[in-house]
Scaffold this active site. Structure first.
Site, PDB file in Angstrom:
ATOM      1  N   CYS A 136       0.836  -1.206   0.000  1.00  0.00           N
ATOM      2  CA  CYS A 136       0.000   0.000   0.000  1.00  0.00           C
ATOM      3  C   CYS A 136       0.869   1.253   0.000  1.00  0.00           C
ATOM      4  CB  CYS A 136      -0.909  -0.016   1.236  1.00  0.00           C
ATOM      5  SG  CYS A 136      -1.917   1.473   1.381  1.00  0.00           S
ATOM      6  N   CYS A 139      -0.460   4.085   2.252  1.00  0.00           N
ATOM      7  CA  CYS A 139      -0.218   3.871   3.682  1.00  0.00           C
ATOM      8  C   CYS A 139       1.249   4.114   4.039  1.00  0.00           C
ATOM      9  CB  CYS A 139      -0.562   2.437   4.086  1.00  0.00           C
ATOM     10  SG  CYS A 139      -2.062   1.797   3.379  1.00  0.00           S
ATOM     11  N   ASP A 140       2.162   3.627   3.198  1.00  0.00           N
ATOM     12  CA  ASP A 140       3.571   3.582   3.597  1.00  0.00           C
ATOM     13  C   ASP A 140       4.496   4.510   2.807  1.00  0.00           C
ATOM     14  OD1 ASP A 140       2.889   1.594   5.431  1.00  0.00           O
ATOM     15  OD2 ASP A 140       3.092   0.025   3.913  1.00  0.00           O
TER      16      ASP A 140
END
Ligand code: NAP
Length: 329
Positions: A136, A139-140
């Site tokens: 992701c 997300c990261d």
């Protein structure tokens, strides 16, 4: 095991398909509950940019998911934050068993459990997940500002995520196993035009290596020459498709070789009153708009099914069985 409330419809999964089904089911006055074990909104929540949902020229997955949820809640959709452990089909009612031991009795079930990111299954992938290996970018990606990252895959997801990462990272390598991307033409063009992205064609990843601070390199192999090499990188983002979440699909439901549920045009499975929608269902393309459309189709078909079930059981109540037998003689 305790028996919970009886419903007309239980929807399993709170992504675009499940929430769309919830909106249509509530509008059809069905006593409906949606069961979701994680975050309502599904996979779309992880999409940074959504540009192809009609009516929304540009939005984020999280924003779109929030609108779906608000819309469903405006019609009073009940949402249970629970994990489904088993779906047990029955003749007149199906039973949805929850992880807390509760059972929901229902006329119809819509399976909207979606899919999960596929894994490369190479050394280091599981080991360094969360320490440089990610599925992701939204997300990261933040952790890789001004660093070097490798994106593996050649579809819409890989190219979209590579474009997202290219805005943050110092350098993005897109590793693809063929000499042509699977992604849509518009995304292909954007990736090719982005001077921060270098595509490594005909290349597969064979291992991910790390040190004490996380990922340090990825081992690559040229599929044409067989030549192996190591590319230093701080992160590896893997987007090579996904697999259907079919764990609670009961026996008797037909699935294809890849584990996707086969349905008719009403999204109904081989078991009456059991529907499958969205990314769980075998189909030509997987898009948010298609999941939402599946949800509406299944909910309308479920409403018809439930009505038929109720009216046939009402009929059999109206005429006592002995009178039916008498009139038959
Ligand atoms: P996908 O379209 O199935 O693409 C997977 C990519 O990963 C392909 O390029 C494939 O290579 C590659 N791949 C698969 N297994 C591999 C392996 N073991 N090693 C190396 N590479 C591997 O999956 P997706 O990109 O996740 O998209 C899924 C669906 O969602 C698609 O229908 C897509 O159109 C849709 N989607 C749409 C949007 C959007 O419209 N905004 C965004 C994201 C996803 P090959 O090409 O050689 O098979």
């Amino acid at each position: 095991m305790t028996t919970g409330q009886a419903y007309d419809l239980v929807i399993i999964g709170g992504g675009p398909g499940g929430l769309s089904a919830g909106i249509y089911a509530k509008r059809a006055a069905m006593n409906t509950v949606l069961v979701e074990k994680g975050v309502t909104g599904g996979q779309v929540v992880m999409s940074d940019e959504v540009e192809n949902y009609p009516g929304f020229e540009h939005t984020s997955g999280a924003e779109l998911a929030m609108k779906f949820l608000e819309h469903a809640q405006a019609y009073g959709l009940e949402i249970l934050s629970q994990e489904v452990s088993e779906v047990e089909p029955g003749l007149n009612h199906h039973h949805v068993h929850l992880a807390d031991g509760t059972t929901l009795d229902t006329h119809a079930v819509i399976l909207a459990t979606g899919g999960s990111p596929r894994k490369l299954a190479i050394p280091g992938e599981d080991e360094y997940y969360g320490r440089g290996v990610s599925y992701c970018a939204v997300c990261d990606g933040f952790f890789f500002r001004n660093k070097t990252v490798v994106v593996v895959g050649g579809g819409d997801t890989a190219t979209e995520e590579a474009l997202y990462l290219a805005k943050l990272a110092a350098k993005v390598y897109l590793v693809h196993r063929r000499d042509e991307l699977r992604a849509s033409k518009i995304l292909q063009k954007r990736v090719m035009d982005d001077c921060n992205i270098e595509i490594l064609w005909n290349t597969v990843a064979t291992a991910i290596k790390a040190g004490s601070d996380g990922v340090e390199a990825i081992s690559l192999e040229d599929t044409l020459s067989g030549e192996a090499r190591e590319l230093p990188t701080d992160g590896v983002f893997i987007f090579i498709g996904f697999d259907p979440n079919n764990e609670v699909v009961p026996a008797g439901v037909r699935m294809n070789a890849d584990g996707y549920v086969m349905t008719d045009e009403k999204c109904e499975t081989a078991i009456k009153g059991l529907f499958a929608i969205g990314d769980l269902r075998e189909k030509y393309a997987r898009q948010i708009v298609i999941s939402a459309a599946d949800g509406s189709t299944a909910a309308l078909a479920a409403a018809h099914y439930v009505e038929t079930q109720k009216s046939s059981s009402a009929d059999s109540c109206a005429i006592p069985a002995d009178l039916v037998e008498e009139s038959a003689n």
